[in-house]
Write an enzyme that holds these catalytic residues in place. Structure first.
Site, PDB file in Angstrom:
ATOM      1  N   GLY A   1       9.223 111.989 -90.805  1.00 47.59           N
ATOM      2  CA  GLY A   1      10.106 112.827 -91.613  1.00 47.59           C
ATOM      3  C   GLY A   1      11.337 113.277 -90.852  1.00 47.59           C
ATOM      4  O   GLY A   1      12.459 113.232 -91.365  1.00 47.59           O
ATOM      5  N   ASP A   2      11.147 113.709 -89.611  1.00 44.40           N
ATOM      6  CA  ASP A   2      12.274 114.156 -88.803  1.00 44.40           C
ATOM      7  C   ASP A   2      13.254 113.019 -88.536  1.00 44.40           C
ATOM      8  O   ASP A   2      14.472 113.193 -88.629  1.00 44.40           O
ATOM      9  CB  ASP A   2      11.771 114.715 -87.474  1.00 44.40           C
ATOM     10  CG  ASP A   2      10.970 115.982 -87.644  1.00 44.40           C
ATOM     11  OD1 ASP A   2      11.560 117.011 -87.999  1.00 44.40           O
ATOM     12  OD2 ASP A   2       9.752 115.946 -87.422  1.00 44.40           O
ATOM     13  N   SER A   3      12.721 111.854 -88.179  1.00 44.45           N
ATOM     14  CA  SER A   3      13.593 110.733 -87.844  1.00 44.45           C
ATOM     15  C   SER A   3      14.364 110.234 -89.059  1.00 44.45           C
ATOM     16  O   SER A   3      15.559 109.927 -88.960  1.00 44.45           O
ATOM     17  CB  SER A   3      12.765 109.589 -87.236  1.00 44.45           C
ATOM     18  OG  SER A   3      12.145 110.006 -86.041  1.00 44.45           O
TER      19      SER A   3
END
Length: 406
Positions: free
Chosen positions: A177-179
């Site tokens: 999700g962050d990437s």
């Protein structure tokens, strides 16, 4: 561009772009990593003495040092700055006033609390592009909540599709999700820079990690909206996409085969020496194969269990059927394809020795990016940035250090 002249050598397509990166953890810094890989000068602001949290993160360490930090902070310059102090914020304002881009991933309202609101920053620097990435975005009922990528994966519905239907939904062993949010922020920043070239003005790029994960949901929402159906976990395959799954081999390994297209499935039947399957009404087209997915998977698995993984992979490759092994990190590092393409590289470092890491993506033909150095030491570029960019003397920098500002 603000920090280069027209004659400097191009070292990546984003040469001459100055980016100030604020925040920690993954989403914003991953955006900064991509921009730095492609040639931008990325100045990462870290808290004095303790630095970015990513200096401590990672499953494995080398002599107590994070092995994630050299990757996510590669090609960046480290400036320590106490943004909770007036003097620190004033230095940040001056740097941002010279910059093309600001990337931040604080909780919404933090910049405003520090008197670094976008409106004020863009009043001083109208061409500034501000990339803001947070758990739920800058607006909406959840905007003030703290949020990590794993939370966004869950709330967006992505986690509900992972794993087997009779077990709790697992997470992928990466911060997906962050990437993904970092990549969308990067796309937004580059789009805003193009807009600036047309209008002369910057703008704010607002990315919620939940938004980013929702954007990856293919037809899941439209299927529900049109039919009321809720897609569920399906284990190692995808519902009604067949044959596309993991299949066992005689040597106890697994191979992923993706032969769900009509022409590809026909080639698979030839590889299996079962050409009659292509004409079977149950398997003749995409929809029919989806309706008989379990039966077809069983047929393919009975065949794959008669061959070793390497023999099976060779036969499928010869027949033009997409297939690949389930690699771990050791397999990837040893794969000659990844090495030859520069997808896996080694970067020299006085601190770590040679560091193996993933290469730069995307690959540009005329002015590609590269990894010039691994993640820097804390405050490694304090003197360089404060003297060259802001014109402070070494004595002034030293005094700021004694006061805890840098």
């Amino acid at each position: 561009m603000t920090n280069s002249d027209a004659t400097q050598a191009i070292d990546g397509a984003l040469t001459g772009l100055r980016v100030i990166e604020m925040g920690s953890f993954i989403a914003g810094p991953f955006c900064g990593q991509v921009l730095a890989d492609l040639g931008a000068e990325v100045i990462k602001i870290e808290p004095p003495r303790r630095g970015d949290a990513m200096r401590q993160w990672g499953v494995e360490t080398l002599n107590g040092r994070s092995l994630w930090w050299p990757v996510i902070a590669r090609n960046k310059k480290s400036l320590t700055l106490d943004l909770r102090a007036n003097a620190g914020r004033e230095i940040a304002r001056k740097l941002i006033g010279q910059a093309d881009v600001l990337v931040e991933n604080f909780r919404p309202g933090t910049l405003e609390k520090w008197d670094l609101a976008p409106a004020r920053l863009m009043e001083a620097n109208p061409k500034l592009v501000i990339g803001r990435v947070s758990g739920f975005g800058q607006t909406g009922p959840y905007s003030n909540r703290t949020g990590f990528g794993a939370i966004a994966e869950a709330m967006s519905g992505v986690r509900a599709l992972c794993g087997f239907p009779d077990r709790p939904p697992p997470r992928m062993g990466l911060s997906v999700g962050d990437s993904v949010a970092g990549l969308f922020t990067c796309i937004g920043i580059l789009s805003a820079l193009h807009g600036r070239a047309l209008t002369g003005k910057g703008q704010v790029v607002d990315v919620g990690i939940t938004d980013a994960m929702l954007a990856m949901c293919e037809s899941v929402l439209s299927e529900h909206g049109a039919t009321g159906a809720v897609r569920e976990r399906a284990g190692t395959g995808l519902p009604r996409i067949a044959p596309s799954n993991l299949y066992p081999t005689v040597d106890g390994k697994w191979l992923l085969i993706a032969a769900n297209g009509d022409a590809i499935f026909e080639r698979l039947t030839q590889a299996m020496a079962r050409p009659e399957l292509a004409g079977d009404p149950r398997f003749a087209d995409h929809r029919s194969r989806g309706q008989h997915q379990a039966l077809l998977d069983d047929i393919v698995a009975e065949w794959t269990k008669t061959l070793t993984r390497d023999a099976l992979l060779a036969r499928l490759n010869d027949c033009g059927v997409p297939a690949g092994p389930i690699n771990d990190a050791a397999d990837v590092c040893a794969d000659p394809h990844f090495r030859e393409r520069g997808a896996v590289i080694e970067v020299a470092s006085e601190t770590y020795g040679p560091v193996v890491m993933q290469g730069v993506v995307p690959r540009l033909s005329a002015n590609p990016g590269r990894v010039r150095w691994v993640g820097p030491e804390l405050g490694e570029h304090n003197v360089e940035i404060l003297t060259q960019a802001l014109g402070l003397s070494p004595d002034e920098v030293e005094a700021l250090g004694k006061r805890g500002v840098v």
